[in-house]
Design a protein around this motif. Sequence first.
Motif, mmCIF file in Angstrom:
data_model
loop_
_atom_site.group_PDB
_atom_site.id
_atom_site.type_symbol
_atom_site.label_atom_id
_atom_site.label_comp_id
_atom_site.label_asym_id
_atom_site.label_seq_id
_atom_site.Cartn_x
_atom_site.Cartn_y
_atom_site.Cartn_z
ATOM 1 N N THR A 232 0.800 -1.227 0.000
ATOM 2 C CA THR A 232 0.000 0.000 0.000
ATOM 3 C C THR A 232 0.834 1.278 0.000
ATOM 4 O OG1 THR A 232 -0.141 -0.052 2.427
ATOM 5 C CG2 THR A 232 -1.904 -1.134 1.198
ATOM 6 N N GLU A 234 2.625 2.679 -2.483
ATOM 7 C CA GLU A 234 2.336 3.456 -3.696
ATOM 8 C C GLU A 234 0.998 2.967 -4.232
ATOM 9 O OE1 GLU A 234 5.584 3.638 -6.507
ATOM 10 O OE2 GLU A 234 7.035 3.277 -4.926
ATOM 11 N N LEU A 235 -0.006 3.098 -3.398
ATOM 12 C CA LEU A 235 -1.296 2.480 -3.678
ATOM 13 C C LEU A 235 -2.003 3.166 -4.834
ATOM 14 C CD1 LEU A 235 -3.068 0.203 -2.541
ATOM 15 C CD2 LEU A 235 -4.290 1.939 -1.238
ATOM 16 N N THR A 236 -2.481 2.350 -5.759
ATOM 17 C CA THR A 236 -3.286 2.832 -6.875
ATOM 18 C C THR A 236 -4.575 2.025 -6.926
ATOM 19 O OG1 THR A 236 -2.284 1.280 -8.458
ATOM 20 C CG2 THR A 236 -1.216 3.442 -8.193
ATOM 21 N N GLU A 237 -5.558 2.561 -7.635
ATOM 22 C CA GLU A 237 -6.808 1.825 -7.787
ATOM 23 C C GLU A 237 -6.570 0.504 -8.518
ATOM 24 O OE1 GLU A 237 -9.367 2.518 -6.304
ATOM 25 O OE2 GLU A 237 -9.375 4.657 -5.885
ATOM 26 N N LEU A 238 -5.634 0.502 -9.473
ATOM 27 C CA LEU A 238 -5.328 -0.717 -10.199
ATOM 28 C C LEU A 238 -4.811 -1.795 -9.257
ATOM 29 C CD1 LEU A 238 -4.926 -2.376 -12.773
ATOM 30 C CD2 LEU A 238 -2.699 -1.239 -13.074
ATOM 31 N N PRO A 285 -3.576 4.304 1.627
ATOM 32 C CA PRO A 285 -2.115 4.263 1.513
ATOM 33 C C PRO A 285 -1.471 3.967 2.863
ATOM 34 C CG PRO A 285 -3.017 6.191 0.394
ATOM 35 C CD PRO A 285 -4.135 5.590 1.175
ATOM 36 N N ALA A 308 3.979 -2.183 -6.518
ATOM 37 C CA ALA A 308 4.532 -1.281 -7.524
ATOM 38 C C ALA A 308 6.002 -1.016 -7.259
ATOM 39 C CB ALA A 308 3.755 0.044 -7.531
ATOM 40 N N THR A 347 -0.672 -3.328 -16.510
ATOM 41 C CA THR A 347 -0.949 -1.893 -16.590
ATOM 42 C C THR A 347 -2.431 -1.619 -16.843
ATOM 43 O OG1 THR A 347 -0.415 -1.904 -18.959
ATOM 44 C CG2 THR A 347 1.372 -1.358 -17.423
#
Length: 359
Positions: A232, A234-238, A285, A308, A347
Motif C-alpha cells: 500500500t 504506492e497504492l493505486t486503484e489498479l 495508503p 509497484a 498496466t
Amino acid sequence: MLTPLGWGTLAGSVLLYAAGFALGYPEPVVLATGGLLALAAALAWTAPRPRLEVRREVTPLKVPRGEAAVAVLHVRNLGRQGLSGLRAHDRIGAAEHTVDLPRLPRGGTRTVSYPLPTQVRGDIPVGPLTLVRADPLGLTRRVREYGGAATLLVRPRTVALSVPPSGKAHHLEGPTSDNAPSGTVTFHTLREYVVGDDLRHVHWRSSARTGTLMVRQLIDASLPTTTVVLDTRELTELAVDVAASAAVAAAAAGFPVRVVTGEGPLAETKSDGELLLDRLALVGPGTAGVTEAMRLSRGGGSLVLVTADPAEAGRVAGVRRRFDRVICVYVGAGAVSAPGVTLVPVTDLNALPLLWGAR
C-alpha cells in the motif's frame, strides 16, 4: 441570516441615517428607511420554516468502482401552503450537489434523482438534504437540513480469474503447511529453519546431525489457503482491483483467503468474497513495506503479491519455498525482475485475465 448584500444594505442604511441626522437632510433618512424596510421584508420572507418530509434512496448501496449509482429523493410538502423559491443541496462526501426542486404545492410530492460519483473507492456519505430559502432581492437566506444521510460503498473493480494451480486441487499427498489445523496434518519432509517458523516443529535430531536448524514441514489435508499481500505504499486503484480480483477468485472457488498489507492483516475468510470486497474498499495508503508481512505469513497454498515496488518484487523469491505457488503482480512502471516466481506485469485490469492465465 443576512447575505453579504444584506449586510451591505444594513451598513449603508446606518450610514445614511447618521449622515442625514448629522447634516440635517431628510433624503438620506428616507433612503435608509427604505433599506431597513427591505431588510425586514426579506427576513419575513425567509422566516417560515418549510414543513417537509424527505426520504432518500441510494441504489445500489454497494457498487464496483466506475459502475452507476443513483441517489433518489422523495420530497413531500407537509405545510398548509405551496412552496417556491427553494434551492436544495445534497452533500456528497466533501462536495455538494445542487438539486432542482420544482414548486411544491400543498401536500405535493416531488421525486428527483441524480448520479453519484463512483470513480474512487471508499465510503461516500450522501446527505442530508439542505434547503436554502432566499428572498427575491438576495438580502437574506435561511439554511435548514432535512432527512437523514445514507452511505454509498464504492468497492474495487474485479475481473474473473482462474484460481492459482495450487488452489485448484491438493498436492498428491495434500498441500504443505507450516501451521495446519490440528487433526488434518501429517509429516511431509524436512527443510531449513526460516525466521518465524514455529519452534515446536524443529527436528532436533536432524539439526544436530546436519549442523543446520531443520524443521518439519507438514501436510495439511484441509483446503489450501490463498494469501494476497497488497503493498500500500504506492497504492493505486489498479493495485487494489488486482488484489480484489485474485482474492475473490479464490473465495468464489470455495477456498480460504487471507489478505494482508504492510500494516497487518486486512481480511480473512473461508469463502466470503463480499467481505473481501468490503474490506478492500476501505484500504488506504500505508508506509510499511510488505517484506515482513510475507515472511510472517503462514506457508502453504498460494501467495499473490501485488506491488509497484521493484525491490519488493525481487524479494518475494525469498519466501517461495514456503508456498506451493508464488505469483508477483507488478503494477509499477518500468521493467522488473522476480527470479524464481511467476511474474505478471499489469498496466490494465482488463488485460489481467489473459496475462494471469498465460503464466
